[in-house]
Design an enzyme around this catalytic site. Structure first.
Site, PDB file in Angstrom:
ATOM      1  N   CYS A  21       7.268  -1.564  14.212  1.00  0.00           N
ATOM      2  CA  CYS A  21       6.216  -0.651  14.585  1.00  0.00           C
ATOM      3  C   CYS A  21       5.650  -1.069  16.020  1.00  0.00           C
ATOM      4  CB  CYS A  21       5.188  -0.457  13.562  1.00  0.00           C
ATOM      5  SG  CYS A  21       3.942   0.641  13.929  1.00  0.00           S
ATOM      6  N   GLU A  42     -12.671  10.443 -18.139  1.00  0.00           N
ATOM      7  CA  GLU A  42     -12.713  10.373 -16.559  1.00  0.00           C
ATOM      8  C   GLU A  42     -14.262  11.163 -16.437  1.00  0.00           C
ATOM      9  OE1 GLU A  42     -12.428  10.212 -12.833  1.00  0.00           O
ATOM     10  OE2 GLU A  42     -10.867   9.477 -14.210  1.00  0.00           O
ATOM     11  N   ASP A  99      -7.164   1.598 -16.631  1.00  0.00           N
ATOM     12  CA  ASP A  99      -6.844   1.772 -14.987  1.00  0.00           C
ATOM     13  C   ASP A  99      -8.022   1.942 -14.269  1.00  0.00           C
ATOM     14  OD1 ASP A  99      -5.535   1.668 -12.825  1.00  0.00           O
ATOM     15  OD2 ASP A  99      -4.330   3.607 -13.220  1.00  0.00           O
ATOM     16  N   CYS A 120      -5.788  -2.653  -9.428  1.00  0.00           N
ATOM     17  CA  CYS A 120      -5.384  -2.725  -7.915  1.00  0.00           C
ATOM     18  C   CYS A 120      -5.809  -3.800  -7.100  1.00  0.00           C
ATOM     19  CB  CYS A 120      -5.189  -1.203  -7.560  1.00  0.00           C
ATOM     20  SG  CYS A 120      -7.370  -0.787  -7.309  1.00  0.00           S
TER      21      CYS A 120
END
Length: 463
Positions: free
Chosen positions: A73, A349, A394, A421
């Site tokens: 790139c 949620e 999660d 994550c």
């Protein structure tokens, strides 16, 4: 030897840490060096000095590491996106696995947890199904543009932010993380906006019309959704762009205009107008189909998401008929994935729009054993009537709130699967859970090649 700001030192990079920087030590002091790889020998300038560490910037590579490769790139090393293009991909996977293992050991104090080799991505370029490009009235010039004798127009840019500046944007011709078609679309949008009499939005002045171009790709159908984000509603300016894109690119099936006058640099509108075709695309993860609109959450690496959910399913090890509770359930991807083997799945949620999407997705996939609660997990966990057989977590990058961990421990399900994550918050939360649970194994999964980011799935069993 005392390390001082401004000093230039010859350094040998020992390892890579979470965050993507190279690490070496000078008389016991940790020195972090951007854009380096283990094995590099560099001349670097100390740009910041603290009591326990220093930051340095490379002035010259004296001897390149054998893990270095030529980054394809032209913006590599300047763009804040995929900073690891110069590292061989197999080595990237190794380093990511090491970071997960080291976080568990150093932060979580967890010994002897099996961390499997990192699962690589099928595609390492062209893998992103969504890219956001920012408009700016302050274009950041590349070194070769500065060297040009003729004047470069700095009043318009459509591209990606330069690290360390909030208002300067690097004008991008193409990004290798998205498809060739997406890059062609980007160039067409760029040309139209630049020629428009309306100005790009200024991130300092908070004035201007054009704000973002967001390109979403449905991998399953090879179709595109384009979201043009503007500061106010002006159909005579955006409709011709939509018409031109739809005519030139038959794969574009949805074009919308999000409108926002908020000062925050987020590509989400307070109002949405459908300019052409639909206001969503359909995509699939495994056998499940999802409606993806301009502002809905969807895993960014569609192909690798299938491996992530398959690992989660393997770790949940459902035999049929179990009660599953999914915390931070988003648009319902995990409940839907587990629905064939579970008796019932309950998702919690806080974002109402995500829960509406989750219910739509269940209906679309003819899934009738998933229910959803909208609300803060801290309060909503008390409404869960039955203890789950399996708990799936999660959370966002910040991990679980300490009080949520306490409630989870009080609930004490026999099995847990934790998807993370962020290795540092994963390690912190697993340490808190390890009073009651044994961490059986962890599988790192690379969702974002050429970045330092890494997902990991952990399997926990009640002691």
């Amino acid at each position: 030897m005392s390390v001082k700001k401004g000093q230039i030192l010859d350094l040998s990079i020992e390892k890579t840490i979470f965050g993507g920087q190279g690490l070496c030590r000078v008389d016991g002091l940790a020195v972090f060096v951007e854009k380096t790889a283990p094995g590099d020998k560099v001349k670097a300038r100390i740009i910041r000095k603290k009591k326990s560490f220093a930051l340095a910037r490379v002035e010259e590579i004296l001897e390149p590491s054998p893990v270095r490769v030529q980054a394809p790139c032209p913006y590599s090393g300047m763009c804040g996106g995929c900073k690891w293009q110069f590292i061989d991909y197999k080595k990237q996977l190794e380093y990511k696995g090491e970071q997960v293992a080291e976080s568990l050991h150093h932060i979580g104090g967890l010994e002897n947890v099996p961390v499997h080799p990192t699962m690589g991505s099928e595609l390492i370029y062209g893998y992103r199904n969504k890219m956001e490009f920012s408009c700016s009235d302050h274009r950041w010039l590349l070194p070769d543009e500065i060297a040009l004798e003729e004047e470069v127009d700095r009043s318009f840019a459509l591209g990606l932010h330069v690290p360390g500046t909030f208002h300067k944007v690097m004008d991008i011709e193409k990004c290798l993380l998205q498809t060739d078609d997406a890059n062609d679309i980007l160039q067409a949008v760029h040309a139209y906006m630049k020629d428009s009499p309306l100005p790009a939005y200024g991130l300092k002045s908070h004035e201007g019309f054009w704000r973002f171009a967001v390109i979403r790709h449905s991998v399953a159908r090879d179709e595109y959704l384009i979201n043009i984000v503007t500061s106010w509603e002006e159909l005579p300016a955006v409709q011709p762009l939509a018409d031109a894109l739809a005519e030139k690119f038959p794969k574009i099936t949805a074009i919308v205009n999000n409108i926002t006058d908020r000062k925050s640099g987020v590509a989400v509108g307070d109002k949405e107008i459908c300019l052409k075709g639909l206001d969503y695309v359909m995509d699939s993860i495994g056998p499940w189909e999802y409606k993806v609109s301009a502002n809905s959450f969807f895993q960014t690496n569609t192909r690798q998401a299938k491996n992530l959910y398959q690992t989660m399913e393997d770790y949940a090890d459902l035999k049929g008929g179990e009660r599953v509770l999914d915390l931070y359930s988003g648009a319902g991807a995990i409940p839907i994935w587990l629905s064939p083997k579970a008796g019932e799945v309950l998702g919690i949620e806080i974002v109402e729009v995500a829960v509406a999407d989750a219910r739509d997705n269940c209906e679309r996939n003819k899934v009738n054993n998933c229910t959803f609660l909208v609300g803060d997990i801290l309060e909503t966990l008390d409404e869960v009537a039955h203890k789950p057989d399996v708990l799936v977590i999660d959370p966002p990058r910040s991990g679980m709130h300490g009080k949520v961990v306490k409630k989870v421990l009080a609930m004490a399900p026999p099995k847990m699967v934790y998807i993370s994550c962020n290795p540092t918050t994963l390690a912190r939360d697993l340490e808190l859970l390890s009073e009651t649970y044994s961490v059986e194994e962890v599988q790192p999964i690379d969702m974002f090649p050429h970045t330092h980011h890494i997902e990991a799935v952990a399997r926990l069993v009640k002691k």
